[in-house]
Structures are given as C-alpha cells and as structure tokens.
Design a protein around this motif. Structure first.
Motif, PDB file in Angstrom:
ATOM      1  N   UNK A   1       0.828  -1.209   0.000  1.00  0.00           N
ATOM      2  CA  UNK A   1       0.000   0.000   0.000  1.00  0.00           C
ATOM      3  C   UNK A   1       0.861   1.257   0.000  1.00  0.00           C
TER       4      UNK A   1
ATOM      5  N   UNK B   1      -3.752  -0.380  -3.248  1.00  0.00           N
ATOM      6  CA  UNK B   1      -4.696  -0.309  -2.137  1.00  0.00           C
ATOM      7  C   UNK B   1      -5.442  -1.626  -2.036  1.00  0.00           C
TER       8      UNK B   1
ATOM      9  N   UNK C   1      -7.783  -3.988  -0.320  1.00  0.00           N
ATOM     10  CA  UNK C   1      -8.844  -3.924   0.691  1.00  0.00           C
ATOM     11  C   UNK C   1      -9.213  -5.335   1.136  1.00  0.00           C
TER      12      UNK C   1
ATOM     13  N   UNK D   1      -9.250  -1.997  -5.776  1.00  0.00           N
ATOM     14  CA  UNK D   1      -9.750  -2.030  -4.401  1.00  0.00           C
ATOM     15  C   UNK D   1     -10.899  -3.027  -4.287  1.00  0.00           C
ATOM     16  N   UNK D   2     -11.841  -2.941  -5.249  1.00  0.00           N
ATOM     17  CA  UNK D   2     -13.030  -3.783  -5.178  1.00  0.00           C
ATOM     18  C   UNK D   2     -12.716  -5.252  -5.454  1.00  0.00           C
ATOM     19  N   UNK D   3     -11.780  -5.496  -6.364  1.00  0.00           N
ATOM     20  CA  UNK D   3     -11.465  -6.880  -6.697  1.00  0.00           C
ATOM     21  C   UNK D   3     -10.738  -7.567  -5.540  1.00  0.00           C
TER      22      UNK D   3
ATOM     23  N   UNK E   1     -11.126  -6.780  -2.492  1.00  0.00           N
ATOM     24  CA  UNK E   1     -12.189  -6.964  -1.499  1.00  0.00           C
ATOM     25  C   UNK E   1     -13.025  -8.194  -1.828  1.00  0.00           C
ATOM     26  N   UNK E   2     -13.409  -8.325  -3.111  1.00  0.00           N
ATOM     27  CA  UNK E   2     -14.253  -9.439  -3.514  1.00  0.00           C
ATOM     28  C   UNK E   2     -13.547 -10.771  -3.300  1.00  0.00           C
ATOM     29  N   UNK E   3     -12.261 -10.832  -3.665  1.00  0.00           N
ATOM     30  CA  UNK E   3     -11.546 -12.097  -3.530  1.00  0.00           C
ATOM     31  C   UNK E   3     -11.338 -12.444  -2.060  1.00  0.00           C
TER      32      UNK E   3
ATOM     33  N   UNK F   1     -14.345  -8.141   6.304  1.00  0.00           N
ATOM     34  CA  UNK F   1     -13.791  -7.019   5.537  1.00  0.00           C
ATOM     35  C   UNK F   1     -13.466  -5.815   6.396  1.00  0.00           C
ATOM     36  N   UNK F   2     -14.155  -5.697   7.555  1.00  0.00           N
ATOM     37  CA  UNK F   2     -13.830  -4.553   8.408  1.00  0.00           C
ATOM     38  C   UNK F   2     -12.438  -4.716   9.026  1.00  0.00           C
TER      39      UNK F   2
ATOM     40  N   UNK G   1     -10.232  -3.240   6.659  1.00  0.00           N
ATOM     41  CA  UNK G   1     -10.357  -1.795   6.816  1.00  0.00           C
ATOM     42  C   UNK G   1      -9.496  -1.301   7.978  1.00  0.00           C
TER      43      UNK G   1
END
Lengths: 373, 306
Positions: free
Chosen positions: A61, A67, A69, A124-126, A128-130, A250-251, A254
């Motif tokens: 990061x 980034x 996530x 970021x979203x990918x 997170x999804x994985x 996921x938090x 975060x």
C-alpha cells in the motif's frame, strides 16, 4: 496516486522515534512483571502482531501504491492453516508454519494475478471481492466450525526449543518477528526491487518504458506482503487459541488500512505507529465507554482531513512536537486509565464527538472559504 | 418445481431490486463525484431506524416511511456538507478511510440513540396477506409491493436521468465534471442534491427491507459490499448497469440458496449441505464479479468518457 516523497524512512526523527518505540515494546514484559499485570502483556502481544500485519500491508500500500482492501484474508489463511493442522493432530511447528506461510503466499499469488490487472477503484473492489471469497470459504468450512470458528487445543510445538504456552516467550517471539519484518521491509524498499516498486507507484508507464516488467514486480511484492501477513495470522491463531471467519471480515481489512494510513504510508515505522495508536486508542476509549467508536470514527475522519501522511508525516513535516505530544499523551492516557479505571458517561463522549465535528466544519470553512471545490 | 422456480425468481427479483435502490445512489455519487462512499450502508441503516421510530410514533408504517425518506436525505446532505465535500479532490484511499470512520460513527450513534437490541417494524394488517401471482402460488403481498416499488423507482430514475434537465446534468457530470462546472453549472449544489437523492434511495431500501428482517446495528455493512459489487459489475456511474447487475446478483444469490442445498444434499448431510450451500451461494456473487472484471475491467456498462 499520491505525491508523497519517496524514501521517507531516511528522516532521522522518524527513525529515532520508531526505534525507541520498538525498544519500548521489547520492555513491555518487564513492565508487566513489575506491575504484576498479565493483561498488559496480552494487549501488547496483540499490538505487536497487528503491527506485523500493518507493516506487510504497508509494503504494497505505502511503497507500491496498491490499495488492497482484502489484506485480512491472509491473516485468516495463516490462522486457518495452523488451526486445521492442529485439529488433525499435527502440532509440529516445522510443518504448521511453512504450510501456513506457503498457503498465504499462494493465495496472494492467485489474488494478485487476478486483481493486479485492474487499477484504481477496481483494484480495491477486486481485492475486497476475492478476500470475501476466502471469508465465505471459512464460513462454509463446516468441518472446522463454519461460522462459529474452531478452538485450537494445543499450540505449535517447536520440539521443546520454544515454549509457546509461556506468555512472555510468545511475546518475545512476536517481537523478534516484528523486528525481522521491519528489517526485511527496510532491505526490500532500499534494494533495486524496492526502487522499481516505488517508481511504479509514482509513474508506472515511465517504469514500463524504462523496460521494467511492472506487473511482475508488483506481483512479487504482493506475494511477499501476503506471506508476511500470513505470519501475523499464525501468531493471531496461536495467541488466541482460536480461529474464526471473523478474523478476516472485511472490516478487519479496513482496520489494517486505517493503521497504515494513520501511522504514515510508505514509511518504515509508520505502520508500527499506526498499530500502536489504533489499538491503544481502542483499548482506552473502549474502557471509558462501550460507545468508543463514536469518538474513533470522527478521529479517523480528522486524520484524513488534517494530518496527511499520518503520524509519520507530521514528524517529517517538522511537526514532530505535535506527533510526539500525541504519542506521549496516548501513553499518559493509558497510564492514567491503568491507575484509575473509571467509567465515563457516554454523553461526555458524544460531546467530544460533536466538538470534533465542529472542528471539521471550522476547518472546512477556513480552507474553502469562497473558493469552489 | 415450476412453482418453486417462480417463487424463487420473485424472491431473487425482490432482493435484486432492494440492492438496486441502494446501488443506484452509490453509483450516482461515485459516477458524478468520483467518491467511494462506504457510509452509504450507514444511511441504509439510519433510514430503517428512522422509519422504525417514526412508525412507532405515528402508528402508521406508510407515514413513518414517508417521513423517514426526507429525514435520511437531510442526514445525507448534512454529512456531505460537513465531511465528504472536502474529500472530492482526494484519492480513493482517503475516501475509503474517511467513510470507514463514518461507518464506525453511525453504527455507534445508532447504538446510543436506538439501543443495542435493534427494532422491528410491524406491518399493517393489509400487507400481511398473500396474493396469488399465478394459480396455486400464494406470494406475500408485502414482498410483491417491494418488487412494485423497486420497479417504479427504476422507472422514475430512468425518467429522471434520461429525460430531465437535472438528469442531463447528472449524466454530463459523470462524463466530465470539470467541463460541466466550466459551463456555469453549480456543481456543488448538484453534488449535494444527488447525495440527498442517493440517501433517500438508500433509506427506501433500508426501510423496505426492515419488516422482513429486523432493524439492527451494522445491517448496512454487509449489504453495502453487495451494492459495491453491483456498481462495479454494472459499470460505475451507470444506472442501467446497476439495475441489470443488481437483479443478476439477487437472482444468483437466491437461486443458489434455494437450490444448492438440495443438490449438495445428495452427497452431504442436510445440516452440512445448508452451511456449505450458503457459503457457496455467497461466493458465487464474488466469483461472478471477479469474472466480469477480468473480462471487462470497467464493468458491463461503463459511463462514456471514463
């Protein structure tokens, strides 16, 4: 993405304060013995473990500009590897630990291969999804407790060399591993590899034009970070004697980002400052009131608004006084809290939150007064 | 089997439309302001809590719901003006961090204001009935109402975005923000309006989901991730994409939950099959998203110019 100068670890203030903090952390077991407070040791074991995870996230990061996530996924994988092997009666550390490290490294390789092709918010979203995939994998692993998690009955066995059931030994093991992680990061970011990584963060097209295979460099860094975070996972599972999907919610990812940014991205000791501040604040605020997050949330917002570069950035910008005052205040708060354990009324805390919001408004008006954002 | 299929299709559609309401606001905010707003799930939660409290006060779900919408819109606008406005020029990481802080704040605020236990919204008698969609398949009227409201909202948004002056500005803003500002449009006001609209839509989703589940702290956290998946699959800034992706995800999730346990039941014990199926159908969503992003890195319907 960010215009922060490279290689800020050369800043003498940060290095000094960071090293002092590492040494102070090493003295925690002594203090805990003197004060006869075993809880202090437990708390700081957690601090040191999360610091390892934050340092590993900082590699991608802070230095790499990636980034992620979903970094908590590797904590989960490292932890689950230990937990599952222990569940099947395999307690030897020389099997458990390599399996956990290789497992998290392989997961990072896969996640990196898929997600590093995208940029910005899609990355970021990918990630997170994985990471959510891994989270639900843990949720569905009914043989290992599913949603409820799994208790680890016996800690890893180092063949009698290291006795992990001893709290002080475990703390020192974590501490030594933190020092090793910091040292490794220092070597990586100052090597040619690290230079390429940071160059790609500033301008990946230029690095590609210079002939560097940026993707491969990023992927390698991603795998190293994942493996290091897997180590934090092993230690988390060991010191809590427990694994559950909650450790990779996921938090949690975060929280890790918060630690890195709060402490200062792309600084060697930044994530350490961040982890210590985050967890001590959590500890102190949550002992005052169960509604501690009502204060912590606005603090985060204020850090983003005011203190760019985090604690480390404040030191580098010459505001070392403020940063040090902050850290010292934090430790004083901890001591005061330790000496006079007292319950504060939630309303006082809500008021503090309100004051912070008002400060934010004031800051906004001062900054944007008349100008169009 | 056909009846079950129709019923599950309706359930999937209903979840998908709820997701769409949440995702529509998120994708507008994201598309126009380039702001990653993780706190959108908190507005969903606050909307549901407002509706619960107002329903209790007024004794009518309808009035409570109608009052909760402007209340949440106002809360959203206040949040935008105080906190988020400063973040538009920052990078996505700062957005993630600051709005993550807002999630913590709102969750605790809800705990302080409304208690830990959560609340329930009782439905009026008239909505507790069933309704025969096709002969032999009674379907709860309320769920049917959700589908209806969701479709109406989708139609309204389509009209708003495609046929009105405000919608034109929204579309233009998603394509090129600076240019719209340079043409003399008060971008700040537009941002605030869109944020208020998004908040109201989130509240609508929250308060409509509330009678089926319960109103509780953190109810927005998990659905927020789903809404993010929706807007990423649909293409950021695209209402049409959000609609298609939301319905797709609603169907995948529901069908997975409905049919996987039976399929797995042939090899596993029923209890285990349930656990595995639930995890699997949750995973299906993320596999779908990863697949879409790998094939189309900007989503299915990316807004032009991005």
């Amino acid at each position: 993405m960010s215009q922060l100068p490279l290689l800020r670890l050369k800043s003498p203030v940060t290095t000094l304060v960071g090293s002092a903090l590492v040494i102070l952390l090493g003295l925690v077991p002594v203090a805990a013995t003197l004060l006869d407070d075993p809880f202090m040791l437990t708390l700081f074991t957690r601090v040191v473990i999360m610091a390892i995870a934050a340092v590993s996230l900082n590699l991608i990061l802070g230095y790499g500009g990636m980034v992620s996530f979903g970094h908590a996924a590797y904590i989960g994988i490292g932890g689950y590897a230990v937990g599952i092997l222990a569940h099947h009666g395999i307690n030897e550390a020389w099997i458990q630990w390599p399996v956990a490290l290789i497992g998290s490294g392989l997961a990072a390789l896969l996640i990196g291969l898929l997600s590093l092709r995208t940029k910005g918010i899609f990355f970021i979203m990918l990630t997170l999804a994985l990471a959510q995939l891994v989270y639900y994998l843990g949720n569905g692993a009914y043989a290992y407790g599913g949603d409820d998690g799994l208790t680890i009955l016996q800690r890893s066995d180092f063949g009698g060399l290291i006795d992990l059931s001893d709290k002080e030994t475990l703390f020192y093991l974590c501490w030594v591993l933190l020092v090793l992680t910091l040292w490794l990061t220092y070597r990586i970011v100052n090597a040619r590899f690290g230079m390429v990584l940071q160059g790609a963060k500033s301008n990946d097209r230029r690095m590609a034009t210079l002939g560097f295979p940026v993707f491969r460099y990023r992927l390698t860094a991603f795998v190293i970070a994942g493996t290091m975070c897997g180590l934090a996972g092993i230690l988390t599972a060991t010191y809590t004697d427990f694994i559950s999907p909650a450790m990779m919610h996921w938090t949690r990812s975060g929280d890790l980002i918060v630690m890195v940014v709060l402490g200062g991205m792309g600084s060697l000791f930044g994530p350490l400052f961040g982890a210590v501040t985050f967890l001590l604040l959590e500890e102190i605020l949550s002992s005052w009131t169960e509604y501690w997050k009502i204060v912590f949330g606005p603090i985060l917002l204020l850090v983003v608004l005011f203190a760019r570069g985090g604690i480390d950035g404040a030191m580098v910008r010459g505001a070392a006084g403020y940063a040090l005052t902050g850290l010292v205040t934090l430790f004083l708060m901890y001591i005061v809290h330790y000496l006079w354990y007292d319950d504060w009324v939630p309303t006082a805390v809500v008021l503090t939150g309100a004051v912070m919001v008002i400060t934010a408004i004031w800051y906004r008006q001062r900054k944007t007064g008349g100008r169009h954002g | 089997m056909t009846l079950l299929l129709v019923e599950q299709f309706l359930n999937g559609l209903q979840i998908g439309l709820l997701l769409f309401l949440l995702a529509a606001g998120l994708t507008l905010v994201f598309g126009i302001m380039d702001l990653v707003n993780l706190a959108h799930g908190s507005l969903y939660m606050m909307g549901a809590f407002f509706a619960a409290v107002l329903t209790e006060w007024t004794g009518s779900f309808l009035i409570g719901a109608l009052l909760a919408l402007p209340a949440t819109a106002l809360l959203g606008i206040v949040t935008e003006v105080i906190a988020l406005r400063n973040l538009y020029t920052r990078d996505h990481l700062d957005h993630v961090l600051a709005t993550f802080g807002l999630i913590l704040f709102f969750n605790e605020l809800a705990r302080v204001l409304f208690g830990v236990g959560g609340m329930a919204i009782p439905l009026p008698e008239s909505l507790l009935t069933h309704f025969e969609v096709i002969p032999g398949l009674p379907y709860p009227t309320y769920r049917f109402l959700i589908i209806l409201v969701g479709l109406l909202c989708a139609g309204f948004l389509y009209f708003l975005v495609q046929r009105t002056r405000l919608g034109m500005l929204i579309r233009a803003g998603a394509t090129n923000r600076e240019m719209v500002g340079a043409l003399g449009v008060d971008i700040k006001l537009l941002f605030t309006l869109v944020f208020g609209l998004g908040s109201a839509l989130a509240a609508l989703a929250g308060l409509m989901a509330a009678p089926i589940t319960t109103v509780q702290i953190g109810m927005g956290d998990n659905i927020l991730i789903l809404a993010l998946v929706v807007i990423v699959i649909g293409g950021i800034g695209s209402i049409r994409g959000a609609f298609i992706a939301a319905v797709m995800i609603g169907l995948v999730d529901t069908m997975g939950r409905a049919f996987l346990p039976n399929m797995l039941g042939t090899v596993l014990s029923p209890a285990d099959a349930g656990t595995v199926a639930e995890a699997l159908s949750s995973m299906l969503i993320y596999i779908l998203m990863a697949g879409v992003l790998i094939l189309r890195p900007a989503g299915l319907f990316p807004a032009p110019g991005r």
